[in-house]
Design an enzyme around this catalytic site. Sequence first.
Site, short mmCIF file in Angstrom:
data_model
loop_
_atom_site.label_atom_id
_atom_site.label_comp_id
_atom_site.label_asym_id
_atom_site.label_seq_id
_atom_site.Cartn_x
_atom_site.Cartn_y
_atom_site.Cartn_z
N CYS A 83 0.84 -1.20 0.00
CA CYS A 83 0.00 0.00 0.00
C CYS A 83 0.87 1.25 0.00
O CYS A 83 2.03 1.22 -0.47
CB CYS A 83 -0.97 -0.01 1.18
SG CYS A 83 -2.36 1.12 0.94
N ASP A 120 -3.49 1.15 10.08
CA ASP A 120 -4.66 2.00 10.29
C ASP A 120 -5.10 1.95 11.73
O ASP A 120 -5.59 2.94 12.28
CB ASP A 120 -5.79 1.55 9.35
CG ASP A 120 -5.42 1.85 7.91
OD1 ASP A 120 -4.68 1.05 7.30
OD2 ASP A 120 -5.84 2.92 7.41
O1 LIG Z 1 -0.98 6.84 8.09
P1 LIG Z 1 -0.20 6.28 6.94
O2 LIG Z 1 1.09 5.61 7.41
O3 LIG Z 1 0.04 7.27 5.82
O4 LIG Z 1 -1.11 5.13 6.25
C1 LIG Z 1 -1.53 4.06 7.07
C2 LIG Z 1 -2.43 3.15 6.27
O5 LIG Z 1 -3.55 3.88 5.75
C3 LIG Z 1 -3.85 3.38 4.41
O6 LIG Z 1 -5.21 3.11 4.26
P2 LIG Z 1 -6.08 3.81 3.02
O7 LIG Z 1 -5.18 3.78 1.79
O8 LIG Z 1 -6.40 5.19 3.50
O9 LIG Z 1 -7.28 2.92 2.88
C4 LIG Z 1 -3.03 2.12 4.27
O10 LIG Z 1 -3.67 0.98 4.88
C5 LIG Z 1 -1.79 2.51 5.04
O11 LIG Z 1 -0.95 1.43 5.38
#
Ligand SMILES: O=P(O)(O)OC[C@H]1O[C@H](OP(=O)(O)O)[C@H](O)[C@@H]1O
Length: 327
Positions: A133, A202
């Site tokens: 991701c 998350d």
């Molecule tokens: O806070 P940071 O480290 O940037 O991201 C944390 C997590 O949030 C994102 O979720 P989505 O893409 O918003 O569904 C991903 O799961 C990623 O690992």
Amino acid sequence: MVSRQSDVDPAVIETAEDIEAMRIRGAATIADAAAEALATQAKRSAATEPDAFERQLRAAAKTLYETRPTAVSLPNALRYVLRGMDGETVSDRRATTIARAEEFQRELAQAQTTLGTIGSNRLCDGDVVMTHCHSTDALACLEAALEDGKSLEAIVKETRPRKQGHITARQLREWDVPVTLIVDNAARRSLDEADHVLVGADSIAADGSVINKIGTSGLAVNARERGVPVMVAAQTIKLHPDTMTGHTVEIEMRDDAEVLSEEQRADIASDAGDADDGLVVENPAFDVTPPRYVDAIVTERGQFPPESIVTLMRDLFGDAIGEPWEP
Ligand SMILES: O=P(O)(O)OC[C@H]1O[C@H](OP(=O)(O)O)[C@H](O)[C@@H]1O
């Protein structure tokens, strides 16, 4: 669908819609945007009575909270800002809310930088890191290692269905890091080339389970079997205090359209369009990685084995939680 309550500022509604549609995404970025939105609500409120002002702020928080259920950084941000609202007049409540939101944003940015420095200590010159991701907490570790003069290479999982891995690949190329982009199903094969698996989070549960983008748990299981350490980069805003009292973390189920277009559905199911066309698309946005597959949770307060993260959680959050918009 974002509810449009009359006393919630249109700018807050717009932010909520952007979070729900993932135009604003990533747990830390979502938290920052939520704090900014509450500050905007406070600045623009036309309330003449302090209680009316407070009702508006709590309504704005509820609107933001209802956008996405899994990243606890969102309610943690809302709680943090609302608990700073203070004073007997509208003017005082406005000023304290804005100041608290700005403090939150500063601390969020500082926490990510500190976390990055700590996480980079786990990385060695020449390491190959597999990512999943797009996590700004995870990339903070890579950025700090590069600033330390370490050379790195990355194996970037594209991360279907929304392919956030492309964001990570673009950022790493801007830092001149060699990138190998792979389809998610190639992860096990590519682990033979990796020195670390580095992911974000998350939410982190009290038992050390890591809730992160779908595919994280399978990657972690494969990494354990291949002997590749799994590092989770997660600011303390990702700690989920409700899990200390037995609550589980809701896994967001997102729209079919992220996985399958109507044309593709029609191609598969000849009687597509009927409610019972026999084709169900499941699109969970996150999964749960048990602590036994995680080697370290790196926070701005240091790194922790997953089994001990609850000590930090209790230290930071105590027991009194409640809904973010409740007094
Ligand atoms: O806070 P940071 O480290 O940037 O991201 C944390 C997590 O949030 C994102 O979720 P989505 O893409 O918003 O569904 C991903 O799961 C990623 O690992």
